[in-house]
Design a protein around this motif. Structure first.
Motif, short mmCIF file in Angstrom:
data_model
loop_
_atom_site.label_atom_id
_atom_site.label_comp_id
_atom_site.label_asym_id
_atom_site.label_seq_id
_atom_site.Cartn_x
_atom_site.Cartn_y
_atom_site.Cartn_z
N VAL A 28 -3.04 43.90 73.18
CA VAL A 28 -2.44 43.29 71.98
C VAL A 28 -3.44 43.30 70.83
O VAL A 28 -3.08 43.60 69.69
N PHE A 29 -4.71 43.00 71.11
CA PHE A 29 -5.73 43.02 70.07
C PHE A 29 -5.85 44.41 69.45
O PHE A 29 -5.87 44.57 68.23
N ARG A 30 -5.90 45.42 70.29
CA ARG A 30 -6.03 46.80 69.80
C ARG A 30 -4.76 47.25 69.06
O ARG A 30 -4.83 47.94 68.05
N LEU A 35 -2.19 48.51 63.93
CA LEU A 35 -1.14 48.30 62.94
C LEU A 35 -1.72 47.91 61.58
O LEU A 35 -1.28 48.42 60.55
N LEU A 36 -2.69 47.03 61.58
CA LEU A 36 -3.31 46.64 60.32
C LEU A 36 -4.08 47.80 59.69
O LEU A 36 -4.03 47.99 58.47
N THR A 42 -2.01 53.30 54.71
CA THR A 42 -0.82 53.53 53.89
C THR A 42 -1.00 53.02 52.48
O THR A 42 -0.62 53.68 51.51
N ALA A 43 -1.61 51.84 52.34
CA ALA A 43 -1.86 51.29 51.01
C ALA A 43 -2.79 52.20 50.20
O ALA A 43 -2.61 52.36 48.99
N LYS A 95 -7.21 35.57 55.55
CA LYS A 95 -7.96 35.85 54.32
C LYS A 95 -7.59 37.22 53.76
O LYS A 95 -7.45 37.39 52.54
N LEU A 96 -7.42 38.19 54.65
CA LEU A 96 -6.97 39.51 54.20
C LEU A 96 -5.58 39.42 53.58
O LEU A 96 -5.30 40.05 52.56
#
Length: 108
Positions: A28-30, A35-36, A42-43, A95-96
């Protein structure tokens, strides 16, 4: 999904089926990190190809590259065995999230 990572043992003991319990903390962490990272990539691409002014392109690409690099660095230093380290990482994700609000006026 990050929110459930620090308390996998408690969720497991209480019979709560979260993704972290079902698939494991590391998976899940990976997955969340991937995803982030994909969202930041993408941004950056949107900034490169869709921003109409050079200065908005510079701010969008530069800031998302910096935030993505910071995310990558923090991901490498997070200790999955330490609930406090996972909680700190989860708060870093917030924070992100709020940094994105600061960038909104520059994206055109």
């Amino acid at each position: 999904m990050f929110k459930d990572l620090p308390d996998v043992k408690g969720d497991e003991g209480a019979g709560i089926r979260t993704l972290s319990v079902a698939f494991g903390q590391q998976f899940v962490f990976r997955a969340c990190g991937a995803l982030l990272t994909a969202a930041y990539a993408t941004a950056i691409l949107v900034g490169l190809f869709c921003c109409t002014h050079w200065w908005t392109r510079l701010v969008t690409v530069g800031c998302h590259a910096a935030l993505g690099a910071t995310l990558a660095a923090r991901t490498r230093t997070c200790d999955l065995e330490s609930p406090s380290s996972l909680y700190e990482f989860y708060m870093f994700i917030w924070k992100l999230f709020y940094a994105e609000y600061a960038l909104l006026p520059f994206i055109r």
